[in-house]
Enzyme design. Sequence first.
Site, PDB file in Angstrom:
ATOM      1  N   ASP A 205       1.105  -1.117   0.100  1.00  0.00           N
ATOM      2  CA  ASP A 205       0.051  -0.160   0.017  1.00  0.00           C
ATOM      3  C   ASP A 205       0.805   1.231   0.202  1.00  0.00           C
ATOM      4  OD1 ASP A 205       1.297   0.182   2.506  1.00  0.00           O
ATOM      5  OD2 ASP A 205      -1.119   0.358   3.483  1.00  0.00           O
ATOM      6  N   ASP A 207       1.328   4.475   2.287  1.00  0.00           N
ATOM      7  CA  ASP A 207       0.900   5.692   3.773  1.00  0.00           C
ATOM      8  C   ASP A 207       1.357   7.050   3.662  1.00  0.00           C
ATOM      9  OD1 ASP A 207       0.204   2.398   4.950  1.00  0.00           O
ATOM     10  OD2 ASP A 207       2.389   2.531   4.291  1.00  0.00           O
ATOM     11  N   ASP A 300      -3.281   4.569   2.594  1.00  0.00           N
ATOM     12  CA  ASP A 300      -3.246   5.559   3.865  1.00  0.00           C
ATOM     13  C   ASP A 300      -3.682   6.601   4.303  1.00  0.00           C
ATOM     14  OD1 ASP A 300      -4.336   2.662   4.693  1.00  0.00           O
ATOM     15  OD2 ASP A 300      -2.823   1.807   5.809  1.00  0.00           O
TER      16      ASP A 300
HETATM   17  P1  8DG Z   1       4.057  -1.891   3.116  1.00  0.00           P
HETATM   18  O1  8DG Z   1       3.064  -0.955   3.046  1.00  0.00           O
HETATM   19  O2  8DG Z   1       5.311  -1.661   1.755  1.00  0.00           O
HETATM   20  O3  8DG Z   1       4.316  -3.917   2.540  1.00  0.00           O
HETATM   21  O4  8DG Z   1       5.049  -2.375   4.648  1.00  0.00           O
HETATM   22  P2  8DG Z   1       5.021  -0.891   4.865  1.00  0.00           P
HETATM   23  O5  8DG Z   1       4.556   0.455   4.768  1.00  0.00           O
HETATM   24  O6  8DG Z   1       6.175  -1.286   6.269  1.00  0.00           O
HETATM   25  O7  8DG Z   1       3.098  -1.495   6.121  1.00  0.00           O
HETATM   26  P3  8DG Z   1       2.098  -0.608   6.620  1.00  0.00           P
HETATM   27  O8  8DG Z   1       1.725  -1.956   7.348  1.00  0.00           O
HETATM   28  O9  8DG Z   1       1.472  -0.157   5.560  1.00  0.00           O
HETATM   29  O10 8DG Z   1       2.337   0.408   7.854  1.00  0.00           O
HETATM   30  C1  8DG Z   1       3.189   1.380   7.766  1.00  0.00           C
HETATM   31  C2  8DG Z   1       3.795   1.270   9.351  1.00  0.00           C
HETATM   32  O11 8DG Z   1       3.062   2.032  10.074  1.00  0.00           O
HETATM   33  C3  8DG Z   1       4.058  -0.288  10.152  1.00  0.00           C
HETATM   34  O12 8DG Z   1       5.132   0.045  10.691  1.00  0.00           O
HETATM   35  C4  8DG Z   1       2.815   0.121  11.382  1.00  0.00           C
HETATM   36  C5  8DG Z   1       2.407   1.316  11.318  1.00  0.00           C
HETATM   37  N1  8DG Z   1       1.617   1.465  12.245  1.00  0.00           N
HETATM   38  C6  8DG Z   1       1.091   2.629  13.053  1.00  0.00           C
HETATM   39  N2  8DG Z   1      -0.347   2.828  12.939  1.00  0.00           N
HETATM   40  C7  8DG Z   1      -0.677   1.921  12.192  1.00  0.00           C
HETATM   41  C8  8DG Z   1      -1.838   1.572  12.228  1.00  0.00           C
HETATM   42  O13 8DG Z   1      -3.040   1.835  12.288  1.00  0.00           O
HETATM   43  N3  8DG Z   1      -2.002   0.357  10.842  1.00  0.00           N
HETATM   44  C9  8DG Z   1      -1.445  -0.194   9.857  1.00  0.00           C
HETATM   45  N4  8DG Z   1      -1.268  -0.890   9.344  1.00  0.00           N
HETATM   46  N5  8DG Z   1       0.016   0.379   9.952  1.00  0.00           N
HETATM   47  C10 8DG Z   1       0.111   1.069  11.434  1.00  0.00           C
HETATM   48  O14 8DG Z   1       1.903   3.343  13.450  1.00  0.00           O
HETATM   49 MN    MN Z   2       2.823   0.821   3.729  1.00  0.00          MN
HETATM   50 MN    MN Z   3      -0.695   0.945   5.349  1.00  0.00          MN
END
Ligand code: 8DG
Ligand code: MN
Ligand code: MN
Length: 376
Positions: A205, A207, A300
């Site tokens: 995703d 962020d 997100d």
């Molecule tokens: P990806 O998307 O490339 O697979 O990996 P990522 O970007 O590291 O993971 P992510 O699931 O998109 O989450 C980004 C970071 O945000 C992760 O280290 C955890 C943190 N995080 C928070 N709060 C929340 C939340 O409410 N939901 C999610 N999914 N992640 C959160 O600090």
């Molecule tokens: Mn992510």
């Molecule tokens: Mn995310």
Amino acid sequence: ESEVPSCIARKVSQYSCQRKTTLNNYNKKFTDAFEIMAENYEFKENEIFCLEFLRAASLLKYLPFPVTRMKDIQGLPCIGDQVRDVIEEIIEEGESSRVKEVLNDERYKAFKQFTSVFGVGVKTSEKWYRMGLRTVEELKADKTLKLSKMQKAGFLYYEDLVSCVSKAEADAVTLIVKNTVSTFLPDALVTITGGFRRGKKMGHDIDFLITNPGPREDDELLHKVVDLWKKQGLLLYCDIIESTFVEEQLPSRKVDAMDNFQKCFTILKLYQPGVDNSSYNTSKKSDMAEIKDWKAIRVDLVITPFEQYAYALLGWTGSREFGRDLRRYASHERKMILDNHGLYDRRKRIFLKAGSEEEIFAHLGLDYVEPWERNA
Ligand code: 8DG
Ligand code: MN
Ligand code: MN
């Protein structure tokens, strides 16, 4: 002394926030195996074993050399008995029988498929597995399943969402987000976080953190942004979570704290510049399906008050393991409580303000770790 890598000469910290972990992983063979083991334990809701394998994976991602003998891991932290067994098997046999067992396990295979659908977690997977379902195809075919709005979107855009997001797509979406936000709040700061901020070339995703410097806050911003995308036909799915932040409340002590910011989990329609529909539109298209010139992308958006921005940035940049260890380090080594909103010093009984990530590391007495070194 000069021949010994510094990570061995000095004692390696058990906390990944005291290590620099880039994307150069010399031990993928091992860390992939550990991540499969961790995922299987996650599916079994065995958090302790899950974390044991995730911590070991983080540690091996940090090592600046490939592990080839058991001697290479001597004296290192985060290597429990189970982990050691898997390492030993991989060194001796080239692969692990325990990992192979997991990969062939009916329950693991089904959960792996189910949880690849946006909105489907371990609990839902458990229910479907007990109903005898095993594959995503079976789920799609079963019209009696009661699906949430999120899961419906998950199935509708399944193929797009399981194919990873590229850096180029992340850049294209960044432009869209920045443009839209600035039409409502020209001074707002939009920062990409998550894996892309850590330098990853792929993600599941994208962020973003959004904040408005200065005193002005706009609770309506997020609603305005998604309303505009809706009007433009770009919004495929959206779930706005309102802020539940309470001033003066102590930071959450949970290790996997979700935060209380206003946020929005969306699926956006990203038009792909490479795909041209025009020739199809003019030629006989009666018997020809139109080429899909867009891709569904998970985005997100998180809105933070300006004073909490540095903490939110640190939390949302991840990695998940890095964030977990920061919070664990804060509470176990410093008697402080860290979350995405702030840092509380339990001895002094005060919240520590920070305007940058560097200041947060300094409050914690940690050397600064750059975002691209947080790939633990
Ligand atoms: P990806 O998307 O490339 O697979 O990996 P990522 O970007 O590291 O993971 P992510 O699931 O998109 O989450 C980004 C970071 O945000 C992760 O280290 C955890 C943190 N995080 C928070 N709060 C929340 C939340 O409410 N939901 C999610 N999914 N992640 C959160 O600090
Ligand atoms: Mn992510
Ligand atoms: Mn995310």
